[in-house]
Enzyme design. Sequence first.
Site, PDB file in Angstrom:
ATOM      1  N   LYS A  29       0.875  -1.177   0.000  1.00 17.86           N
ATOM      2  CA  LYS A  29       0.000   0.000   0.000  1.00 17.86           C
ATOM      3  C   LYS A  29       0.908   1.221   0.000  1.00 17.86           C
ATOM      4  CE  LYS A  29      -3.719   2.494   2.299  1.00 17.86           C
ATOM      5  NZ  LYS A  29      -3.036   3.807   2.183  1.00 17.86           N
TER       6      LYS A  29
ATOM      7  N   GLY B   1       5.137   3.539  10.920  1.00 19.48           N
ATOM      8  CA  GLY B   1       4.259   4.696  10.941  1.00 19.48           C
ATOM      9  C   GLY B   1       3.900   5.112  12.346  1.00 19.48           C
ATOM     10  N   SER B   2       2.745   5.752  12.482  1.00 22.33           N
ATOM     11  CA  SER B   2       2.339   6.329  13.757  1.00 22.33           C
ATOM     12  C   SER B   2       1.858   5.263  14.732  1.00 22.33           C
ATOM     13  CB  SER B   2       1.214   7.345  13.544  1.00 22.33           C
ATOM     14  OG  SER B   2       0.026   6.682  13.131  1.00 22.33           O
TER      15      SER B   2
ATOM     16  N   GLY C 274      -2.141   4.788  14.203  1.00 18.15           N
ATOM     17  CA  GLY C 274      -2.486   4.019  13.010  1.00 18.15           C
ATOM     18  C   GLY C 274      -1.985   2.601  13.079  1.00 18.15           C
ATOM     19  N   GLY C 275      -0.760   2.416  13.564  1.00 14.57           N
ATOM     20  CA  GLY C 275      -0.205   1.071  13.675  1.00 14.57           C
ATOM     21  C   GLY C 275      -0.957   0.211  14.660  1.00 14.57           C
TER      22      GLY C 275
ATOM     23  N   GLU D 253       6.593  -0.823  13.393  1.00 17.04           N
ATOM     24  CA  GLU D 253       7.544   0.061  14.073  1.00 17.04           C
ATOM     25  C   GLU D 253       6.806   1.375  14.267  1.00 17.04           C
ATOM     26  OE1 GLU D 253       9.658   3.214  14.296  1.00 17.04           O
ATOM     27  OE2 GLU D 253      10.681   2.554  12.476  1.00 17.04           O
TER      28      GLU D 253
ATOM     29  N   CYS E  95      13.140   7.872  12.806  1.00 10.59           N
ATOM     30  CA  CYS E  95      12.552   7.149  13.938  1.00 10.59           C
ATOM     31  C   CYS E  95      13.564   6.915  15.042  1.00 10.59           C
ATOM     32  CB  CYS E  95      11.944   5.833  13.466  1.00 10.59           C
ATOM     33  SG  CYS E  95      12.954   4.919  12.297  1.00 10.59           S
TER      34      CYS E  95
ATOM     35  N   GLU F 201       6.534  10.572  21.813  1.00 11.74           N
ATOM     36  CA  GLU F 201       7.374  11.028  20.702  1.00 11.74           C
ATOM     37  C   GLU F 201       6.817  12.295  20.066  1.00 11.74           C
ATOM     38  OE1 GLU F 201       9.335   9.078  16.675  1.00 11.74           O
ATOM     39  OE2 GLU F 201       7.275   8.556  17.201  1.00 11.74           O
TER      40      GLU F 201
END
Length: 506
Positions: free
Chosen positions: A182, A239-240, A243-244, A263, A300, A389
Amino acid sequence: MSYTPHGCHLIAGEKITTDTQFSSAPATGQAFEFSAGTPELVAQACVAAHKAFAGFAATTREARAVLLETIADEIDARGDAITEIGSAETGLPEGRLVGERGRTTGQLRLFATHIRNGDYLDRRHDEALPERQPLPRPDLRMMQRPIGPVAVFGASNFPLAFSVAGGDTAAALAAGCPVVVKGHGAHPGTGEIVADAITAAVKACGMDAGIFSLVQGGSRAVGEALVTDPRIKAVGFTGSLGGGRALFNLCAARPEPIPFFGELGSVNPMFVLPEAAANRGEKLGADWAGSLTMGVGQFCTNPGIALVVEGSDADQFVTAAKAGLEAVSAQTMLTDGMAEAYRNGARRVAEGAGVKSLLTTSCEGRDAAPYLFEVSAADWLADEVLAEEVFGPLGLVIRVKDAAQMLEIAESFKGQLTATLQMDDGDIDLARDLLPILERMAGRVLANGFPTGVEVCDTMVHGGPYPASTNFGATSVGTLSIRRFLRPVCYQNLPEALLPKDLLSV
């Protein structure tokens, strides 16, 4: 711009358009229209991947190694176009994109070498013992086998190395798993060119086109459809946290739960030990400022928090860090949304109880400039929000009273990608006390360096306890990452004619 995107999805080698379009939002230059993904298109890609899996899993290691090398060659052949549109879409400078392309092709070629070697298969053989008493032992052989089609989500902050042909895709293809990507909406043109390169390589190598598909953009429903499709057997995500975690929960709730290798977030604490602060506090502060602002802080592994024992040495460290950050002008972030999230994060930190603003800036639109704050250990421990973060060039200094309080703070951190010790010879006892805590906290522990910059090699671990990643036993960088897309299979008393060829020599 000389490159004009075709704006199509690439599904099993075919360019496909959809009725709904979306526009790119480049940092500079012209916007382009791209077809938006749909759940139906995801299903089409997953069906193709499922059909291709058995044949791809049966290919030789040499055939897959050649495929990976051919993908790298095809990407390099499109290098100028990738740099051109990648820079326009993301605002990243040419040098950064050229370097990231080198990392992307380098890890593809590294995996080719890795699978040729064959050690990753972990092949084992316990020979039959028919005369053993009281019971005979059968012939037992074991090796790692690919798990099935893998879903990969392109990352916003690395348009090449963590996206369409990034580490997740390279590891999955090396393992023998088809991939459905995606693409990230922040850099669809860049993703398209790389997908074209993979498609060309698959065709040149005579592989089943179903082993790779790219679905561009689309609503949240597209990602949800991808991770819940019953043909997908694992997910790679960078990603965030929000969302993750949502996708992780969907994977766990499936009738057949699957592993979600996400991650998600890390503040990567840096512990400045007393003798190091006394001997070179000024240099450490300046160097920390450089690491914080590298790539506009959009790494990251950005070391967002520094711990130092209060006193004149801490003052020297902070003064140097502030001077280094003041010298950095506003820079363009990857997306408008990321820049807004950065400013919101800075406001959140500034509003924390006991937080002192040392450097505040004014930045608008897609630009970001550094912030620097400090807080006492007691106030930091009382406010969990400060441990969240902030993605961007923001630093927070925690002043601790003594070594004991530094240990207390270390115990309070959640899972991290990295933890850093800035230490001199006189700090060895404190470092020895800290190390067991940092080992439990992080996937990578550094001494006298900075975590920004991740070496792609056999020993690298890019992962850690939650929320750094959703699977503390995995890494998304380095050759060990292939193990995410493999599972052990034991073969008992099978005739050699049925055994995988890679097991016959064991």
